[in-house]
Design a protein around this motif. Structure first.
Motif, PDB file in Angstrom:
ATOM      1  N   ASP A  61       0.822  -1.211   0.000  1.00 13.75           N
ATOM      2  CA  ASP A  61       0.000   0.000   0.000  1.00 13.75           C
ATOM      3  C   ASP A  61       0.859   1.267   0.000  1.00 13.75           C
ATOM      4  O   ASP A  61       0.487   2.265  -0.613  1.00 13.75           O
ATOM      5  N   GLU A  62       2.015   1.223   0.674  1.00 17.82           N
ATOM      6  CA  GLU A  62       2.893   2.396   0.671  1.00 17.82           C
ATOM      7  C   GLU A  62       3.383   2.685  -0.743  1.00 17.82           C
ATOM      8  O   GLU A  62       3.456   3.834  -1.167  1.00 17.82           O
ATOM      9  N   LEU A  63       3.686   1.629  -1.491  1.00 22.32           N
ATOM     10  CA  LEU A  63       4.102   1.797  -2.892  1.00 22.32           C
ATOM     11  C   LEU A  63       2.944   2.360  -3.714  1.00 22.32           C
ATOM     12  O   LEU A  63       3.132   3.267  -4.523  1.00 22.32           O
ATOM     13  N   ARG A  64       1.756   1.837  -3.510  1.00 22.39           N
ATOM     14  CA  ARG A  64       0.594   2.297  -4.275  1.00 22.39           C
ATOM     15  C   ARG A  64       0.330   3.784  -4.030  1.00 22.39           C
ATOM     16  O   ARG A  64       0.080   4.546  -4.960  1.00 22.39           O
ATOM     17  N   GLN A  65       0.391   4.197  -2.770  1.00 17.11           N
ATOM     18  CA  GLN A  65       0.191   5.616  -2.469  1.00 17.11           C
ATOM     19  C   GLN A  65       1.400   6.437  -2.913  1.00 17.11           C
ATOM     20  O   GLN A  65       1.259   7.567  -3.387  1.00 17.11           O
ATOM     21  N   GLY A  66       2.582   5.852  -2.793  1.00 14.97           N
ATOM     22  CA  GLY A  66       3.810   6.552  -3.152  1.00 14.97           C
ATOM     23  C   GLY A  66       3.886   6.890  -4.626  1.00 14.97           C
ATOM     24  O   GLY A  66       4.315   7.978  -5.004  1.00 14.97           O
ATOM     25  N   VAL A  67       3.453   5.960  -5.471  1.00 14.94           N
ATOM     26  CA  VAL A  67       3.527   6.219  -6.910  1.00 14.94           C
ATOM     27  C   VAL A  67       2.559   7.342  -7.299  1.00 14.94           C
ATOM     28  O   VAL A  67       2.856   8.152  -8.171  1.00 14.94           O
ATOM     29  N   LYS A  68       1.436   7.417  -6.606  1.00 13.93           N
ATOM     30  CA  LYS A  68       0.487   8.510  -6.866  1.00 13.93           C
ATOM     31  C   LYS A  68       1.078   9.849  -6.428  1.00 13.93           C
ATOM     32  O   LYS A  68       0.929  10.862  -7.116  1.00 13.93           O
ATOM     33  N   ALA A  69       1.759   9.852  -5.288  1.00 14.85           N
ATOM     34  CA  ALA A  69       2.384  11.078  -4.786  1.00 14.85           C
ATOM     35  C   ALA A  69       3.591  11.473  -5.637  1.00 14.85           C
ATOM     36  O   ALA A  69       3.847  12.659  -5.868  1.00 14.85           O
ATOM     37  N   PHE A  70       4.315  10.480  -6.122  1.00  7.94           N
ATOM     38  CA  PHE A  70       5.532  10.701  -6.906  1.00  7.94           C
ATOM     39  C   PHE A  70       5.247  11.576  -8.129  1.00  7.94           C
ATOM     40  O   PHE A  70       6.021  12.454  -8.480  1.00  7.94           O
ATOM     41  N   ASP A  72       2.029  13.031  -8.598  1.00  7.32           N
ATOM     42  CA  ASP A  72       0.831  13.819  -8.355  1.00  7.32           C
ATOM     43  C   ASP A  72      -0.239  13.436  -9.378  1.00  7.32           C
ATOM     44  O   ASP A  72      -0.918  14.280  -9.945  1.00  7.32           O
ATOM     45  N   TRP A  73      -0.349  12.137  -9.619  1.00  8.68           N
ATOM     46  CA  TRP A  73      -1.319  11.581 -10.566  1.00  8.68           C
ATOM     47  C   TRP A  73      -2.151  10.577  -9.791  1.00  8.68           C
ATOM     48  O   TRP A  73      -1.596   9.673  -9.171  1.00  8.68           O
ATOM     49  N   PRO A  74      -3.489  10.693  -9.818  1.00 11.65           N
ATOM     50  CA  PRO A  74      -4.323   9.921  -8.877  1.00 11.65           C
ATOM     51  C   PRO A  74      -4.588   8.469  -9.245  1.00 11.65           C
ATOM     52  O   PRO A  74      -5.105   7.726  -8.420  1.00 11.65           O
ATOM     53  N   THR A  75      -4.276   8.059 -10.465  1.00 12.72           N
ATOM     54  CA  THR A  75      -4.688   6.723 -10.888  1.00 12.72           C
ATOM     55  C   THR A  75      -3.503   5.841 -11.262  1.00 12.72           C
ATOM     56  O   THR A  75      -2.409   6.313 -11.539  1.00 12.72           O
ATOM     57  N   ILE A  76      -3.791   4.556 -11.311  1.00  7.97           N
ATOM     58  CA  ILE A  76      -2.838   3.534 -11.719  1.00  7.97           C
ATOM     59  C   ILE A  76      -3.535   2.760 -12.829  1.00  7.97           C
ATOM     60  O   ILE A  76      -4.738   2.531 -12.717  1.00  7.97           O
ATOM     61  N   PRO A  77      -2.866   2.399 -13.891  1.00 13.41           N
ATOM     62  CA  PRO A  77      -1.425   2.343 -14.100  1.00 13.41           C
ATOM     63  C   PRO A  77      -0.789   3.699 -14.421  1.00 13.41           C
ATOM     64  O   PRO A  77      -1.491   4.640 -14.782  1.00 13.41           O
ATOM     65  N   GLN A  78       0.535   3.711 -14.299  1.00 14.54           N
ATOM     66  CA  GLN A  78       1.335   4.873 -14.678  1.00 14.54           C
ATOM     67  C   GLN A  78       2.520   4.376 -15.494  1.00 14.54           C
ATOM     68  O   GLN A  78       3.229   3.460 -15.074  1.00 14.54           O
ATOM     69  N   LEU A  79       2.733   5.014 -16.645  1.00 10.76           N
ATOM     70  CA  LEU A  79       3.813   4.620 -17.547  1.00 10.76           C
ATOM     71  C   LEU A  79       4.936   5.647 -17.520  1.00 10.76           C
ATOM     72  O   LEU A  79       4.683   6.854 -17.597  1.00 10.76           O
ATOM     73  N   TYR A  80       6.162   5.126 -17.425  1.00 16.57           N
ATOM     74  CA  TYR A  80       7.370   5.954 -17.492  1.00 16.57           C
ATOM     75  C   TYR A  80       8.231   5.466 -18.642  1.00 16.57           C
ATOM     76  O   TYR A  80       8.398   4.262 -18.822  1.00 16.57           O
ATOM     77  N   VAL A  81       8.773   6.414 -19.408  1.00 16.30           N
ATOM     78  CA  VAL A  81       9.719   6.097 -20.473  1.00 16.30           C
ATOM     79  C   VAL A  81      10.970   6.928 -20.243  1.00 16.30           C
ATOM     80  O   VAL A  81      10.887   8.163 -20.199  1.00 16.30           O
TER      81      VAL A  81
END
Length: 113
Positions: A61-70, A72-81
């Motif tokens: 859960d910390e990762l799930r909330q962390g990626v949203k905070a990282f 500032d995007w509220p949803t998952i999935p998130q893509l990085y290139v």
């Protein structure tokens, strides 16, 4: 409360994005997505033939909330290139449909033209 700048989850996210050319923070894993939006993103990346790693945010859960905070995007999935946040499922799908995602991945040297 832990300082967000030094949390293990944010450190992990920073390192994962830095160490891998294409990262998809998702629900589930690429072989078994656990939500439709993650499944669509995986299908698009597979279709384009780009190598990527999928990080299952449901495991922590910390990762799930962390990626949203990282981002500032509220949803998952998130893509990085190449360390850059591209967007969530809707943006990935729109970029795929317009050809913009293939162009980006080609320009980054991640897939052949």
């Amino acid at each position: 409360m832990t300082d967000a700048a030094s949390s293990p989850a944010l450190d992990f996210i920073t390192k994962t994005v830095a160490d891998n050319a294409v990262v998809l923070f998702m629900k589930g894993v690429p072989d078994q997505p656990r939500c439709g939006f993650s499944a669509v993103s995986v299908q698009i990346l597979d279709h384009l033939g780009v190598e990527f790693i999928g990080v299952d945010v449901l495991q922590d859960d910390e990762l799930r909330q962390g990626v949203k905070a990282f981002t500032d995007w509220p949803t998952i999935p998130q893509l990085y290139v190449k360390g850059e946040f591209i967007g969530g499922s809707d943006i990935v799908r729109e970029m795929f449909q317009s050809g913009e995602l293939k162009t980006l991945l080609t320009e980054q040297g991640l897939i052949a033209a």
